[in-house]
Design a protein around this motif. Sequence first.
Motif, mmCIF file in Angstrom:
data_model
loop_
_atom_site.group_PDB
_atom_site.id
_atom_site.type_symbol
_atom_site.label_atom_id
_atom_site.label_comp_id
_atom_site.label_asym_id
_atom_site.label_seq_id
_atom_site.Cartn_x
_atom_site.Cartn_y
_atom_site.Cartn_z
ATOM 1 N N GLY A 229 0.795 -1.226 0.000
ATOM 2 C CA GLY A 229 0.000 0.000 0.000
ATOM 3 C C GLY A 229 0.822 1.268 0.000
ATOM 4 N N VAL A 230 2.142 1.157 -0.131
ATOM 5 C CA VAL A 230 2.993 2.348 -0.172
ATOM 6 C C VAL A 230 2.938 2.990 -1.555
ATOM 7 C CG1 VAL A 230 5.345 3.222 0.078
ATOM 8 C CG2 VAL A 230 4.503 1.448 1.632
ATOM 9 N N VAL A 231 3.038 2.170 -2.594
ATOM 10 C CA VAL A 231 2.903 2.643 -3.975
ATOM 11 C C VAL A 231 1.434 2.605 -4.357
ATOM 12 C CG1 VAL A 231 3.374 2.058 -6.393
ATOM 13 C CG2 VAL A 231 5.230 2.016 -4.716
ATOM 14 N N ASP A 232 0.938 3.690 -4.947
ATOM 15 C CA ASP A 232 -0.474 3.764 -5.331
ATOM 16 C C ASP A 232 -0.748 3.089 -6.663
ATOM 17 O OD1 ASP A 232 -1.523 5.594 -3.146
ATOM 18 O OD2 ASP A 232 0.081 6.844 -3.965
ATOM 19 N N ILE A 233 0.122 3.348 -7.634
ATOM 20 C CA ILE A 233 -0.110 2.839 -8.987
ATOM 21 C C ILE A 233 1.176 2.182 -9.477
ATOM 22 C CG2 ILE A 233 -0.684 3.455 -11.367
ATOM 23 C CD1 ILE A 233 -2.184 5.896 -10.189
ATOM 24 N N LEU A 234 1.092 0.916 -9.869
ATOM 25 C CA LEU A 234 2.242 0.166 -10.379
ATOM 26 C C LEU A 234 2.003 -0.136 -11.849
ATOM 27 C CD1 LEU A 234 4.914 -1.374 -9.590
ATOM 28 C CD2 LEU A 234 3.458 -3.408 -9.346
ATOM 29 N N VAL A 235 2.987 0.198 -12.678
ATOM 30 C CA VAL A 235 2.841 -0.012 -14.121
ATOM 31 C C VAL A 235 4.091 -0.692 -14.671
ATOM 32 C CG1 VAL A 235 1.297 1.961 -14.414
ATOM 33 C CG2 VAL A 235 3.770 2.281 -14.661
ATOM 34 N N PRO A 236 3.974 -1.346 -15.830
ATOM 35 C CA PRO A 236 5.157 -1.955 -16.445
ATOM 36 C C PRO A 236 6.223 -0.916 -16.763
ATOM 37 C CG PRO A 236 3.148 -2.808 -17.436
ATOM 38 C CD PRO A 236 2.748 -1.643 -16.579
ATOM 39 N N LYS A 237 7.448 -1.382 -16.857
ATOM 40 C CA LYS A 237 8.573 -0.492 -17.156
ATOM 41 C C LYS A 237 8.325 0.248 -18.465
ATOM 42 C CE LYS A 237 13.626 -0.576 -16.877
ATOM 43 N NZ LYS A 237 13.632 0.211 -15.644
ATOM 44 N N GLY A 238 8.565 1.541 -18.444
ATOM 45 C CA GLY A 238 8.393 2.362 -19.631
ATOM 46 C C GLY A 238 7.028 2.988 -19.775
ATOM 47 N N GLN A 239 6.104 2.661 -18.861
ATOM 48 C CA GLN A 239 4.743 3.186 -18.974
ATOM 49 C C GLN A 239 4.404 4.215 -17.885
ATOM 50 O OE1 GLN A 239 1.720 0.186 -19.554
ATOM 51 N NE2 GLN A 239 3.050 -1.062 -20.857
ATOM 52 N N GLY A 240 5.422 4.647 -17.144
ATOM 53 C CA GLY A 240 5.186 5.569 -16.039
ATOM 54 C C GLY A 240 4.647 6.918 -16.471
ATOM 55 N N VAL A 241 5.241 7.506 -17.503
ATOM 56 C CA VAL A 241 4.804 8.832 -17.957
ATOM 57 C C VAL A 241 3.350 8.782 -18.412
ATOM 58 C CG1 VAL A 241 5.136 10.617 -19.704
ATOM 59 C CG2 VAL A 241 7.121 9.633 -18.547
ATOM 60 N N ALA A 242 3.001 7.762 -19.197
ATOM 61 C CA ALA A 242 1.628 7.630 -19.681
ATOM 62 C C ALA A 242 0.658 7.471 -18.512
ATOM 63 C CB ALA A 242 1.515 6.449 -20.640
ATOM 64 N N ALA A 243 1.073 6.719 -17.491
ATOM 65 C CA ALA A 243 0.208 6.514 -16.322
ATOM 66 C C ALA A 243 -0.026 7.819 -15.580
ATOM 67 C CB ALA A 243 0.825 5.470 -15.396
ATOM 68 N N VAL A 244 1.015 8.636 -15.450
ATOM 69 C CA VAL A 244 0.866 9.933 -14.783
ATOM 70 C C VAL A 244 -0.050 10.837 -15.600
ATOM 71 C CG1 VAL A 244 2.063 12.048 -14.116
ATOM 72 C CG2 VAL A 244 3.050 9.827 -13.545
#
Length: 289
Positions: free
Chosen positions: A204-219
Amino acid sequence: MQTIEKLNPTRGYSTIRTETTADNAAHWLFMHADAATGVRPCCRRDMLDEMWNFMNAITLGPAERNSGALRHFVLASDASAYNLGGDLDLFSRLIREGNRDHLLAYAQRCVEGVHHLHTGFGGDVRTIALIQGDALGGGLEMALACHTIVAEEGCGMGLPEVLFGLFPGMGAYSFLCKRVAPQLAEKIILEGRVYSSEEMHAMGVVDILVPKGQGVAAVQEQIRQHQRIPRSYLAMNAARNLAQAVRYDELLEITKVWVDSALALEEKSLRTMDRLIKAQTRRAHLDAA
């Protein structure tokens, strides 16, 4: 997809890179813009000064805000690591000198910044940490201060200060206790081990976990979702700052405990710190090569 446009380069930042959307509603700050020079991706004072200067420049007073306008601030990194923590080289030197004033000044500067992130720049900003590499010590504390943590898979996240007899003193305990039970927060701190971003998400520390390389799109997707109901998120900011606030004086008193604990470290602990400095330096040089 939301377009990110560069800010006016005349600001002359050397350790950070900043970008903003055309409507000035989302600001992105990338730490370690000078990573290619081989400097350690840690919380160096010069970088902190540039970070806080930029953050202050985009902070609006109540009279300057547009009613119902929600803004976003994203804290990311240009280095392969998100941030490896406090400036251990500086710590080692100041502790050996017994220089409490300068050590406290550094710690207080850190506290001022994380508290600003935590309060949403006074209330009209949602803060997002984008973790695309290892986030350790003070680096993780900055992320914990944000409203939302988006992390890519395969990142290391931890608070290793116990390895040299210290504890994370710039907000880790206070911010962790807003995300997990105090017992788990203490376990994370006192074990000193580096968890995977997958483990941190499960806890529960990280809110959103995404595959490598998809962080910017998730934000960017998070920002789009927030902007559909901006008044709701502004109200949530206000409620959060009332019900889940970490007070500045709490952070300051804890960091004073950190300073006193640091000054009490023995040479054996300082030698461990020195070894970590060398390891970080080697990593930075390899990444820059």
